[in-house]
Write a protein that holds these residues in place. Structure first.
Motif, PDB file in Angstrom:
ATOM      1  N   HIS A  53       0.822  -1.217   0.000  1.00  0.00           N
ATOM      2  CA  HIS A  53       0.000   0.000   0.000  1.00  0.00           C
ATOM      3  C   HIS A  53       0.854   1.263   0.000  1.00  0.00           C
ATOM      4  CE1 HIS A  53       0.962  -0.954   4.184  1.00  0.00           C
ATOM      5  NE2 HIS A  53       0.771   0.320   4.480  1.00  0.00           N
ATOM      6  N   LEU A  54       2.177   1.102   0.171  1.00  0.00           N
ATOM      7  CA  LEU A  54       3.084   2.246   0.198  1.00  0.00           C
ATOM      8  C   LEU A  54       3.822   2.399  -1.120  1.00  0.00           C
ATOM      9  CD1 LEU A  54       4.859   1.796   3.658  1.00  0.00           C
ATOM     10  CD2 LEU A  54       2.920   3.288   3.139  1.00  0.00           C
ATOM     11  N   GLN A  55       4.215   3.646  -1.394  1.00  0.00           N
ATOM     12  CA  GLN A  55       5.246   3.928  -2.388  1.00  0.00           C
ATOM     13  C   GLN A  55       6.558   4.082  -1.604  1.00  0.00           C
ATOM     14  OE1 GLN A  55       4.667   4.413  -6.020  1.00  0.00           O
ATOM     15  NE2 GLN A  55       2.945   3.209  -5.261  1.00  0.00           N
ATOM     16  N   TRP A  56       7.530   3.227  -1.919  1.00  0.00           N
ATOM     17  CA  TRP A  56       8.793   3.235  -1.168  1.00  0.00           C
ATOM     18  C   TRP A  56       9.846   3.990  -1.968  1.00  0.00           C
ATOM     19  CZ3 TRP A  56       9.204   1.577   3.767  1.00  0.00           C
ATOM     20  CH2 TRP A  56      10.486   1.555   4.322  1.00  0.00           C
ATOM     21  N   GLN A  57      10.378   5.067  -1.371  1.00  0.00           N
ATOM     22  CA  GLN A  57      11.338   5.926  -2.060  1.00  0.00           C
ATOM     23  C   GLN A  57      12.742   5.746  -1.475  1.00  0.00           C
ATOM     24  OE1 GLN A  57      11.176   8.462  -4.844  1.00  0.00           O
ATOM     25  NE2 GLN A  57      13.203   7.574  -4.468  1.00  0.00           N
ATOM     26  N   PRO A  58      13.602   4.941  -2.099  1.00  0.00           N
ATOM     27  CA  PRO A  58      14.971   4.789  -1.610  1.00  0.00           C
ATOM     28  C   PRO A  58      15.791   6.047  -1.895  1.00  0.00           C
ATOM     29  CG  PRO A  58      14.340   3.022  -3.140  1.00  0.00           C
ATOM     30  CD  PRO A  58      13.341   4.107  -3.274  1.00  0.00           C
ATOM     31  N   SER A  59      16.846   6.231  -1.097  1.00  0.00           N
ATOM     32  CA  SER A  59      17.787   7.321  -1.356  1.00  0.00           C
ATOM     33  C   SER A  59      19.122   6.995  -0.700  1.00  0.00           C
ATOM     34  CB  SER A  59      17.249   8.660  -0.819  1.00  0.00           C
ATOM     35  OG  SER A  59      17.307   8.698   0.607  1.00  0.00           O
ATOM     36  N   ASP A  60      20.175   7.581  -1.227  1.00  0.00           N
ATOM     37  CA  ASP A  60      21.508   7.385  -0.660  1.00  0.00           C
ATOM     38  C   ASP A  60      22.475   8.305  -1.395  1.00  0.00           C
ATOM     39  OD1 ASP A  60      23.834   6.245   0.651  1.00  0.00           O
ATOM     40  OD2 ASP A  60      22.696   4.388   0.888  1.00  0.00           O
ATOM     41  N   LEU A 108       9.344  -4.175  -8.620  1.00  0.00           N
ATOM     42  CA  LEU A 108       8.118  -3.926  -7.863  1.00  0.00           C
ATOM     43  C   LEU A 108       7.499  -2.598  -8.282  1.00  0.00           C
ATOM     44  CD1 LEU A 108       9.469  -4.998  -4.362  1.00  0.00           C
ATOM     45  CD2 LEU A 108       7.804  -6.253  -5.747  1.00  0.00           C
ATOM     46  N   PRO A 109       6.190  -2.552  -8.512  1.00  0.00           N
ATOM     47  CA  PRO A 109       5.573  -1.317  -8.996  1.00  0.00           C
ATOM     48  C   PRO A 109       5.590  -0.183  -7.977  1.00  0.00           C
ATOM     49  CG  PRO A 109       3.896  -2.955  -8.480  1.00  0.00           C
ATOM     50  CD  PRO A 109       5.215  -3.654  -8.399  1.00  0.00           C
ATOM     51  N   ASN A 110       5.692  -0.507  -6.688  1.00  0.00           N
ATOM     52  CA  ASN A 110       5.672   0.529  -5.645  1.00  0.00           C
ATOM     53  C   ASN A 110       7.058   0.881  -5.133  1.00  0.00           C
ATOM     54  OD1 ASN A 110       5.833  -2.045  -4.415  1.00  0.00           O
ATOM     55  ND2 ASN A 110       5.074  -1.221  -2.477  1.00  0.00           N
ATOM     56  N   LEU A 111       8.104   0.379  -5.788  1.00  0.00           N
ATOM     57  CA  LEU A 111       9.485   0.699  -5.415  1.00  0.00           C
ATOM     58  C   LEU A 111       9.995   1.739  -6.403  1.00  0.00           C
ATOM     59  CD1 LEU A 111      11.895   0.117  -3.564  1.00  0.00           C
ATOM     60  CD2 LEU A 111      12.477  -1.811  -5.058  1.00  0.00           C
ATOM     61  N   LEU A 112      10.129   2.973  -5.940  1.00  0.00           N
ATOM     62  CA  LEU A 112      10.450   4.097  -6.824  1.00  0.00           C
ATOM     63  C   LEU A 112      11.936   4.129  -7.161  1.00  0.00           C
ATOM     64  CD1 LEU A 112       8.277   6.789  -5.009  1.00  0.00           C
ATOM     65  CD2 LEU A 112       7.656   5.392  -7.000  1.00  0.00           C
ATOM     66  N   PRO A 113      12.311   4.756  -8.270  1.00  0.00           N
ATOM     67  CA  PRO A 113      13.737   4.902  -8.592  1.00  0.00           C
ATOM     68  C   PRO A 113      14.465   5.649  -7.484  1.00  0.00           C
ATOM     69  CG  PRO A 113      12.373   5.473 -10.490  1.00  0.00           C
ATOM     70  CD  PRO A 113      11.447   5.323  -9.317  1.00  0.00           C
TER      71      PRO A 113
END
Length: 198
Positions: free
Chosen positions: A51-58, A75-80
């Protein structure tokens, strides 16, 4: 050719962390992960919290490695992933219902920790939750001999690193509108702190 990075610690702690995140991030929205590292957490949490949009960063140098995990998972909810240095004056544009970070505060210098909390204040939506995983000291004391040894190892690598006192972190969070709501015990003498924004 880049090899896909791997962290055994991520494999060991991802399920206990997810059990808490599922309760904290229980509504749809976008969660920013600060310091996504290998990318293993991002894949596991995005899969477990659809149910989340997951926004990685580093930092920029870690993006290529984690991107191998993300491309494989598809995964459709794993953002660039975003390039994020916590000390930069402008963070990537966004307003987040939640933030997660693991094993970052004891790696950052204290001025970087302060910069991270200042940055959070600029990107958090009202009522957002911030989850911080890692080891912490209480009243300046280590909670285990293994944490004491870990801190000594960190200090030998770089004097600016080290396990933080939870009182200092909580006070700093309070300066930026965050209140400690929960302090969860985790495996291997770690904690998962949950803060709420006003």
């Amino acid at each position: 050719m880049i090899d896909k990075p791997f962290s055994l610690a991520c494999e060991n702690n991802k399920r206990p962390i997810l059990a808490v995140l599922a309760r904290v991030f229980d509504r749809p929205g976008t969660v920013l992960e600060i310091g996504s590292g290998t990318g293993q957490h991002g894949v596991f949490f995005a899969e477990g919290l659809p149910h989340l949009q997951w926004q990685p960063s580093d930092r920029a140098e870690n993006i290529p490695g984690m991107s191998l995990w993300f491309a494989e998972a598809a995964l459709p909810n794993l953002l660039p992933p975003l390039v994020l240095e916590v000390t930069q004056p402008r963070w990537p544009v966004g307003q987040y219902r939640g933030v997660f970070t693991a094993n970052t505060l004891h790696i950052m210098a204290w001025p970087e920790v302060k910069a991270m909390f200042a940055g959070l204040e600029r990107v958090l939506a009202p009522g957002a939750a911030v989850c911080i995983y890692g080891p912490f000291n209480y009243e300046g004391r280590f909670t285990s001999s293994s944490n004491r040894a870990f801190d000594a190892m960190l200090q030998s690598q770089n004097p600016h690193m080290g396990i933080r006192n939870i009182e200092d972190v909580t006070a700093l969070a309070g300066q930026h509108g965050l209140t400690l709501q929960a302090d969860h015990a985790m495996p291997a003498n770690n904690r998962l702190l949950v803060f709420n924004s006003v």
